[in-house]
Every structure is written in structure tokens, then in C-alpha cells.
Design a protein around this motif. Structure first.
Motif, PDB file in Angstrom:
ATOM      1  N   GLU A 255       0.838  -1.206   0.114  1.00  0.00           N
ATOM      2  CA  GLU A 255       0.209   0.108  -0.091  1.00  0.00           C
ATOM      3  C   GLU A 255       0.957   1.283  -0.029  1.00  0.00           C
ATOM      4  O   GLU A 255       0.893   1.890   0.805  1.00  0.00           O
ATOM      5  N   THR A 260       0.122   1.170  -6.294  1.00  0.00           N
ATOM      6  CA  THR A 260      -1.116   1.347  -6.091  1.00  0.00           C
ATOM      7  C   THR A 260      -1.718   2.129  -7.562  1.00  0.00           C
ATOM      8  O   THR A 260      -0.884   2.815  -7.932  1.00  0.00           O
ATOM      9  N   GLU A 264      -7.501   2.663  -5.105  1.00  0.00           N
ATOM     10  CA  GLU A 264      -6.672   2.003  -4.142  1.00  0.00           C
ATOM     11  C   GLU A 264      -5.884   3.193  -3.247  1.00  0.00           C
ATOM     12  O   GLU A 264      -5.018   3.928  -3.953  1.00  0.00           O
ATOM     13  N   TYR A 266      -3.367   4.436   0.167  1.00  0.00           N
ATOM     14  CA  TYR A 266      -1.912   4.138   0.403  1.00  0.00           C
ATOM     15  C   TYR A 266      -1.427   4.931   1.493  1.00  0.00           C
ATOM     16  O   TYR A 266      -1.986   5.874   2.026  1.00  0.00           O
TER      17      TYR A 266
END
Length: 415
Positions: A255, A260, A264, A266
Motif C-alpha cells: 500500500e 497502487t 486504491e 496508500y
């Protein structure tokens, strides 16, 4: 399609604005962080000094408001937003270059010999035959966000010069230091604008508009260690840098920004400083869902508590702060705003391209403050780079978009 915005005029306006270096200064906590943001604001205000229907103000923070009085008071009040500063990625003065009638080949930046290549930027081929504005290779172009200021100024000029064009109250709000934490928007009294909705121009290629961005925050952790001479350090030395490294190792491995995409989120470890005795770690947090964002903060809190139990509560600190919110919830409450953006694009023969933005903009602060604010294109590409470029027709159409949305505000656009 009627052409309301003159291409040469808006290009000249934009290039004139780029000559004022408004690079924000991250380490300066004053607002604005550089005096030239005042200078640009004053230039914009001066262009309407002899217009009776436009009132202007600049406050101590360089927050600038130009207000065009309604000629149709029954129509909605709309606020246009743009930011005065340019990113601190490159602080050199801008020397803009107008490439006329682009031929589809690589563009050579004259001061450095670097090239904006078709291989790296295949979207260039969408603009063959058009004029394209670049830098000379030594600076950013600053289309982020001076293209927005030019587009809004020319739209207001048109409304002033054509009183038969119906509109409600129109405000152009220029904000400082967007690039270093959206500081200007946080200092803005949104309620005083008395607007029904807002339009930011702080985005992307032609046709793109933001329907969602992520929640953003930051964490700052401090660590205190115990020094000792290495020849007798066993059982004594506590290395603050290595404690910071424990935090990094405890974060989810996959992450990170470089791993990503899309929706998504992070953790971004973006700064570590210190020595054996004292260390500091800074982490950016991003997530599209509020639950995910809160869980990221909770994870850092849990890691902090575990370290405090081992090294002492007083030796480990965590400071969490929220930077901006996702605009989706606010925009969903007024679907007619997005519907008007889409219809305006269709009216101008532009293909609408909804965008989920892995970033933030002034509207990310303004929308949660009660004024739903959408973000639409300026037409520029490759922001924050010496290879930034702006197709002139895209800039002209960004200004046309503002006029078209104003015109559509007189009617109900199906959501």
C-alpha cells in the motif's frame, strides 16, 4: 457553434499571467507563502478597475474576489475558483513558448534542447494543427493554475461586454497556496460568497471533470532514543532512527504510491530525518472511502501505542491531521451540477470524461464547507513538469465551458 472567446486574446492573457512567478514556498507558514501571489491578484483586479458592474477585493492573505452583479437575479449565483500559486517542483521564472500549427512531431524546448516526445505523450497527436503552449524547458508552465485564471477572466470579460448574456451573480475567487496544503481554501469564508455552487478549473485534459477524489491526511511521528558510545553500547543504546524504521516495516507492504492505482489508497512515507537521539517520520495517508481513511489513522495509532509500551510513552509521539475530503458526498447531493457540466460539454462538442482523481483541489475543502464545487479541465497536460503543455484550443474551450454552464443554469438540466 458560436465562438464567444477569442483564442488569441485568451492565450495572451494566460502568457501574461505566467510572467509573474508565484511559486509557493512549503517552508513558509505565512499566507500567501510568496509575495508575488499578491502581485498576480493585483494584476487581475486591475483589469476590471473601470468596470462598474464588477466589484473587487483582496484581503491580507491574498484571497481575491471579483463579483459580477447579476443581470438576471432569478438565476443561480456561481463561484469560479482558481489558485494563484504554482507548484514548488521548479521555482524558475516561466518563459512560455507558443508552438503554432503543431505538426505532430516531437516538440523541442528551445532553452534546454529537451523534447516533449510523441512516444512519451501520445496525446499530443490529438492536437495536430492546433497551437500548443510550452515552456522553454527551464521551468514549469504554470497552467496549473494560471490557465484557470485566464479562462475565468475571459469568461467574465465576455459577460461584461455582452449584457444580453443572462447570468446570476458571478464570483471569481483566487486562492493562494493550493499547492502546499490547500491553505487558501481553508482560510476562505465560504458562506460569505453566498453562491449556489462552485466550479474549480484545476484539472487535466479537455473533457475531463472530477466526480470523486480521496480523503487525505498526514501523520508526523517523533522518536527519542538514548545515545551511547558504540564500544559500550550494548543494553544502553536506543536508536531513534531504527524505531522510525520499525514503523515503516509495520505498514502494509503493497500500500505505497508506487504500487497502487485507481481507487486504491496508500501510506506514503515521504520524509525521515534525525539521528540516534531524535528522529522524525512523516507519512501521507490517502483513501477513497472514509472507513478506509479512518482505518489508516487507527493503524498508525495502534503502531504508536505498541512502540510506546516498549520504549516509553514520552519517547514516541503521533500527530495526525486531516488535509481535505472526498467531494463525492457533497456533489451527490446536487446531481444537477454534474448534469450541467456534462450537458455543457455536449453543447460544445466535447466528449465528457468523468475522472476519479488521485489528488485534491480547492473544492475538496470548499465542498465540505457547504458549497458543492466541481473540478473541470483547463486542458493542460503533465502538470508540475518542465514538459507541461497546454493546447490553446483546450484553454479557449475551458472558458467557453464556464459560459455554457452559466447559460444552462437558467434552466433545469435533467440529472
Amino acid at each position: 457553434m458560436t465562438i464567444r472567446i477569442n483564442a488569441d486574446q485568451i492565450i495572451d492573457t494566460f502568457i501574461r499571467y505566467t510572467t509573474i512567478n508565484t511559486t509557493s514556498v512549503p517552508d513558509n507558514n505565512q499566507l500567501p507563502s510568496c509575495e508575488n501571489q499578491y502581485k498576480l491578484a493585483q494584476l487581475v483586479v486591475s483589469e476590471f478597475s473601470n468596470v462598474n458592474t464588477v466589484e473587487t477585493s483582496i484581503n491580507a492573505n491574498a484571497i481575491t474576489v471579483l463579483s459580477l452583479a447579476a443581470n438576471s437575479p432569478e438565476m443561480p449565483s456561481i463561484a469560479f475558483f482558481a489558485h494563484l500559486d504554482t507548484a514548488p517542483d521548479n521555482a524558475n521564472d516561466t518563459h512560455a513558448v507558443r508552438v503554432k500549427n503543431y505538426d505532430g512531431k516531437n516538440i523541442v524546448l528551445p532553452a534546454t534542447g529537451e523534447e516533449i516526445t510523441v512516444e512519451a505523450f501520445p496525446e499530443l497527436l490529438n492536437y495536430v494543427g492546433q497551437d500548443i503552449i510550452t515552456t522553454d524547458g527551464t521551468s514549469l508552465l504554470g497552467a496549473d493554475d494560471k490557465a484557470a485564471i485566464a479562462a475565468a477572466v475571459e469568461a467574465i470579460r465576455y459577460m461584461v461586454a455582452n449584457p444580453e448574456f443572462k447570468h446570476g451573480d458571478i464570483k471569481l475567487v483566487l486562492l493562494p497556496d493550493e499547492e502546499i496544503g490547500i491553505r487558501g481554501a481553508k482560510a476562505l469564508n465560504v458562506a460569505q460568497l453566498n453562491a449556489d455552487f462552485g466550479i474549480c478549473l484545476d484539472c487535466c485534459g479537455i473533457g475531463e471533470y472530477v466526480i470523486e477524489n480521496w480523503y487525505a491526511g498526514s501523520a508526523k511521528m517523533t522518536f527519542k532514543g538514548v545515545t551511547a558510545h558504540p564500544m559500550s553500547a550494548k543494553g544502553k543504546l536506543v536508536n531513534a532512527v531504527l524505531i522510525a524504521n520499525e514503523v515503516i516495516n509495520a505498514l502494509p507492504e503493497n500500500e505505497r504510491p508506487e504500487l497502487t492505482e485507481g481507487r486504491e489508497g496508500y501510506f506514503w512515507v515521504n520524509k525521515i530525518t534525525g539521528n540516534t537521539v531524535n528522529a522524525t517520520l512523516e507519512i501521507a495517508l490517502r483513501d477513497f472511502k472514509i472507513e478506509g481513511y479512518q482505518s489508516r489513522k487507527a493503524l498508525l495509532q495502534s503502531i504508536t501505542e505498541q512502540l510506546q509500551s516498549r520504549y516509553g510513552h514520552e519517547n514516541i509521539t503521533l500527530e495526525l491531521s486531516d488535509t481535505y475530503d472526498n467531494v463525492k458526498a457533497g456533489l451527490d447531493k446536487k446531481p444537477e451540477i454534474i448534469a450541467s457540466v456534462q450537458q455543457a460539454m455536449r453543447n460544445l462538442s466535447i466528449e465528457p470524461k468523468p475522472l476519479i482523481m488521485r489528488g485534491g483541489y480547492d473544492g475538496s475543502v470548499i465542498t465540505p464547507a457547504g458549497l458543492p464545487t466541481v473540478n473541470i479541465f483547463t486542458g493542460a497536460h503533465n502538470f508540475h513538469s518542465t514538459k507541461e503543455f497546454l493546447p490553446a484550443e483546450s484553454l479557449r474551450l475551458a472558458s467557453e465551458m464556464l459560459l455554457e454552464i452559466v447559460a444552462l443554469s437558467a434552466q433545469e438540466v435533467p440529472a
